[in-house]
Design an enzyme around this catalytic site. Structure first.
Site, PDB file in Angstrom:
ATOM      1  N   GLN A   1       0.855  -1.204   0.000  1.00  0.00           N
ATOM      2  CA  GLN A   1       0.000   0.000   0.000  1.00  0.00           C
ATOM      3  C   GLN A   1       0.885   1.245   0.000  1.00  0.00           C
ATOM      4  O   GLN A   1       1.934   1.253   0.642  1.00  0.00           O
ATOM      5  CB  GLN A   1      -0.908  -0.003   1.233  1.00  0.00           C
ATOM      6  CG  GLN A   1      -1.807  -1.222   1.357  1.00  0.00           C
ATOM      7  CD  GLN A   1      -2.979  -1.213   0.392  1.00  0.00           C
ATOM      8  OE1 GLN A   1      -3.213  -0.249  -0.335  1.00  0.00           O
ATOM      9  NE2 GLN A   1      -3.725  -2.299   0.348  1.00  0.00           N
TER      10      GLN A   1
ATOM     11  N   TYR B   1      -5.362 -12.653  -2.271  1.00  0.00           N
ATOM     12  CA  TYR B   1      -4.656 -11.528  -2.898  1.00  0.00           C
ATOM     13  C   TYR B   1      -3.772 -10.869  -1.821  1.00  0.00           C
ATOM     14  O   TYR B   1      -3.881  -9.686  -1.543  1.00  0.00           O
ATOM     15  CB  TYR B   1      -5.632 -10.507  -3.500  1.00  0.00           C
ATOM     16  CG  TYR B   1      -6.712 -11.148  -4.346  1.00  0.00           C
ATOM     17  CD1 TYR B   1      -6.512 -11.350  -5.709  1.00  0.00           C
ATOM     18  CD2 TYR B   1      -7.910 -11.584  -3.785  1.00  0.00           C
ATOM     19  CE1 TYR B   1      -7.478 -11.970  -6.488  1.00  0.00           C
ATOM     20  CE2 TYR B   1      -8.881 -12.197  -4.541  1.00  0.00           C
ATOM     21  CZ  TYR B   1      -8.664 -12.385  -5.891  1.00  0.00           C
ATOM     22  OH  TYR B   1      -9.631 -12.996  -6.654  1.00  0.00           O
TER      23      TYR B   1
ATOM     24  N   GLU C   1      -1.482 -15.542  -3.374  1.00  0.00           N
ATOM     25  CA  GLU C   1      -1.038 -14.378  -4.145  1.00  0.00           C
ATOM     26  C   GLU C   1      -0.374 -14.869  -5.428  1.00  0.00           C
ATOM     27  O   GLU C   1       0.417 -15.808  -5.398  1.00  0.00           O
ATOM     28  CB  GLU C   1      -0.045 -13.573  -3.272  1.00  0.00           C
ATOM     29  CG  GLU C   1       0.883 -12.633  -3.989  1.00  0.00           C
ATOM     30  CD  GLU C   1       0.168 -11.471  -4.682  1.00  0.00           C
ATOM     31  OE1 GLU C   1      -0.729 -10.871  -4.072  1.00  0.00           O
ATOM     32  OE2 GLU C   1       0.526 -11.178  -5.849  1.00  0.00           O
TER      33      GLU C   1
ATOM     34  N   ASP D   1      -8.606  -8.789  -0.933  1.00  0.00           N
ATOM     35  CA  ASP D   1      -8.077  -7.460  -1.266  1.00  0.00           C
ATOM     36  C   ASP D   1      -7.623  -7.494  -2.728  1.00  0.00           C
ATOM     37  O   ASP D   1      -6.437  -7.430  -3.028  1.00  0.00           O
ATOM     38  CB  ASP D   1      -6.902  -7.148  -0.319  1.00  0.00           C
ATOM     39  CG  ASP D   1      -6.385  -5.728  -0.491  1.00  0.00           C
ATOM     40  OD1 ASP D   1      -6.966  -4.960  -1.284  1.00  0.00           O
ATOM     41  OD2 ASP D   1      -5.379  -5.392   0.162  1.00  0.00           O
TER      42      ASP D   1
ATOM     43  N   CYS E   1     -10.188  -1.161  -3.784  1.00  0.00           N
ATOM     44  CA  CYS E   1      -9.695   0.158  -4.226  1.00  0.00           C
ATOM     45  C   CYS E   1     -10.554   0.680  -5.375  1.00  0.00           C
ATOM     46  O   CYS E   1     -10.205   1.677  -6.000  1.00  0.00           O
ATOM     47  CB  CYS E   1      -8.225   0.087  -4.623  1.00  0.00           C
ATOM     48  SG  CYS E   1      -7.900  -1.150  -5.874  1.00  0.00           S
TER      49      CYS E   1
HETATM   50  C1  SAM Z   1      -4.521  -4.598  -3.788  1.00  0.00           C
HETATM   51  S1  SAM Z   1      -3.180  -5.718  -3.716  1.00  0.00           S
HETATM   52  C2  SAM Z   1      -3.368  -6.333  -2.094  1.00  0.00           C
HETATM   53  C3  SAM Z   1      -2.102  -6.787  -1.398  1.00  0.00           C
HETATM   54  C4  SAM Z   1      -2.153  -6.994   0.102  1.00  0.00           C
HETATM   55  N1  SAM Z   1      -3.420  -7.469   0.596  1.00  0.00           N
HETATM   56  C5  SAM Z   1      -1.714  -5.748   0.844  1.00  0.00           C
HETATM   57  O1  SAM Z   1      -2.508  -5.141   1.583  1.00  0.00           O
HETATM   58  O2  SAM Z   1      -0.534  -5.369   0.705  1.00  0.00           O
HETATM   59  C6  SAM Z   1      -3.765  -6.972  -4.769  1.00  0.00           C
HETATM   60  C7  SAM Z   1      -2.816  -8.149  -4.927  1.00  0.00           C
HETATM   61  O3  SAM Z   1      -3.477  -9.151  -5.718  1.00  0.00           O
HETATM   62  C8  SAM Z   1      -2.508  -9.817  -6.512  1.00  0.00           C
HETATM   63  N2  SAM Z   1      -3.260 -10.505  -7.574  1.00  0.00           N
HETATM   64  C9  SAM Z   1      -3.776  -9.982  -8.714  1.00  0.00           C
HETATM   65  N3  SAM Z   1      -4.461 -10.924  -9.385  1.00  0.00           N
HETATM   66  C10 SAM Z   1      -4.379 -12.065  -8.658  1.00  0.00           C
HETATM   67  C11 SAM Z   1      -4.892 -13.381  -8.829  1.00  0.00           C
HETATM   68  N4  SAM Z   1      -5.634 -13.698  -9.904  1.00  0.00           N
HETATM   69  N5  SAM Z   1      -4.630 -14.299  -7.885  1.00  0.00           N
HETATM   70  C12 SAM Z   1      -3.883 -13.987  -6.806  1.00  0.00           C
HETATM   71  N6  SAM Z   1      -3.363 -12.745  -6.589  1.00  0.00           N
HETATM   72  C13 SAM Z   1      -3.616 -11.800  -7.505  1.00  0.00           C
HETATM   73  C14 SAM Z   1      -1.582  -8.694  -6.938  1.00  0.00           C
HETATM   74  O4  SAM Z   1      -0.327  -9.209  -7.329  1.00  0.00           O
HETATM   75  C15 SAM Z   1      -1.516  -7.851  -5.648  1.00  0.00           C
HETATM   76  O5  SAM Z   1      -0.437  -8.247  -4.842  1.00  0.00           O
END
Ligand code: SAM
Length: 369
Positions: free
Chosen positions: A205, A234, A255, A300, A327
């Site tokens: 973040q 995620y 993730e 998330d 978001c």
């Molecule tokens: C908004 S970030 C949230 C990260 C974490 N929860 C944080 O607060 O730092 C979204 C995350 O989802 C991952 N992501 C995107 N598509 C995904 C998928 N299909 N499966 C798993 N992770 C995914 C991205 O790499 C990213 O790290």
């Protein structure tokens, strides 16, 4: 075409709305009640887009001359509003989106502000063009607005940018209290009592003080007991799961970014946590076949929200609670419209993770009906 119009409302991107012969016009950098002379730059079937030629009646609350790049740069959209007005705008925006698209009343808390409206970003990506101009993209274009500093960035990033020599490709930087990361090592970030290794390719973040407030809210909403298993979907570098690990029985984080999971495993060691494990894969590929029974699911996702496999499987996994961190309010309401059949939407808290932009972060608590 040129017109004189009065601003009557705002859209979801922080632009002013006016009407010309009952057709809506979106005009950036305008405030409700302002009268402006505009030039239309796009004329679609249902709406137009305009830009201000001059302000005939300016709002008394307008902030001027804050950033020399504001008019061109695509980064900020509501910097001309005082911070208290930005928060009002965001509160109305989330309330309106929920009212219009969710079509049910839910409890929405007051937006949690950022401690600082400037110098909050811990990460930046600078773009470079063929003439070695370094900066941000103009709004809706890939033309570079050359910048020497940015009011949204932590000052250590600004110091770094000032001293940048000629670069030939885009550069991403991230900072903590101590240093600026510009290579493939990691930097240590602190949120609450936890420390997190983060590399440039991993998600983290961008606003540390709001992240802390948001993780505290997620912990409060989860209200986990030592019997509860938490599924952190995620999970990035494992931050939320690690943050909640001492409140529950076990955590599983999923993730897609392999580097983020390398960081997450380092973070497990760094914080000496025993009850968490991670899977590096696409949520939708692995969630249907988990050997883990979650009582609480935290999601998330990126802006796109949840896909149908993720959402259907979350419902089938039948957790007591779902905590949805988002978001993008539009994909959030789309997903809540599915989840609300099975889950009661107890409360939503908006967070101002990104002052001076139109973006809103939200955390929603859902409980099984
Ligand atoms: C908004 S970030 C949230 C990260 C974490 N929860 C944080 O607060 O730092 C979204 C995350 O989802 C991952 N992501 C995107 N598509 C995904 C998928 N299909 N499966 C798993 N992770 C995914 C991205 O790499 C990213 O790290």
């Amino acid at each position: 075409m040129e017109y004189v119009v009065k601003i009557i409302d705002y859209d979801h991107q922080g632009r002013g709305i006016a009407k010309i012969d009952n057709k809506i016009v979106f005009i950036p950098n305008t405030i409700i009640d302002e009268e402006v002379k505009i030039k239309t730059v796009d004329n679609k079937k249902n709406y137009m887009e305009g830009i201000v030629i001059n302000y005939l009646k300016e709002s008394p609350i307008r902030r001027k001359d804050i950033c020399p790049y504001y008019e061109k740069c695509g980064g900020c959209s509501i910097m001309h509003l005082p911070y208290s007005e930005q928060l009002k705008y965001k509160q109305n925006k989330i309330n309106n989106i929920l009212k219009r698209y969710l079509k049910m009343d839910i409890k929405v808390k007051a937006i949690i502000p950022s401690d600082n409206e400037f110098y909050y970003r811990n990460k930046v990506t600078l773009h470079v063009d063929n003439n070695h101009n370094v900066g941000y993209y103009e709004n809706k274009s890939n033309k570079i607005v050359k910048i020497d500093q940015c009011l949204l960035l932590d000052n250590k990033l600004n110091e770094y940018i000032k001293n940048i020599e000629k670069i030939t490709k885009d550069i991403t930087l991230r900072t903590n209290g101590v240093k600026v990361l510009d290579d493939n090592s990691t930097i240590i970030k602190t949120i609450g009592n936890y420390k997190f290794n983060v590399s440039l390719e991993s998600f983290f973040q961008v606003n540390d003080n709001v992240t802390y407030k948001m993780y505290e809210k997620i912990k409060e909403y989860a209200h986990a007991t030592k019997k509860d298993n938490i599924l952190d979907l995620y999970c990035g570098t494992g931050t939320i799961g690690i943050y909640l690990s001492n409140t529950c029985h076990e955590v599983l984080g999923i993730e897609i970014n392999k580097q983020a999971i390398i960081d997450a495993n380092k973070n497990k060691e760094l914080n000496t946590i025993k009850n968490i494990s991670f899977i590096a894969d696409d949520v939708s590929k692995v969630i249907t076949n988990l050997n883990f029974k979650p009582d609480i699911i935290i999601v998330d996702p990126p802006r796109a929200g949840l896909d149908h496999i993720a959402i259907d499987t979350i419902i089938k996994l039948h957790p007591q609670k779902i905590i949805y961190t988002s978001c993008d309010p539009m994909t959030l309401v789309r997903d809540l419209n599915i989840l609300k059949e099975y889950y009661q939407i107890k409360e939503l808290t908006p967070f101002d993770m990104f002052p001076n932009t139109y973006h809103i972060e939200s955390v929603v608590l859902l409980e099984r009906k």
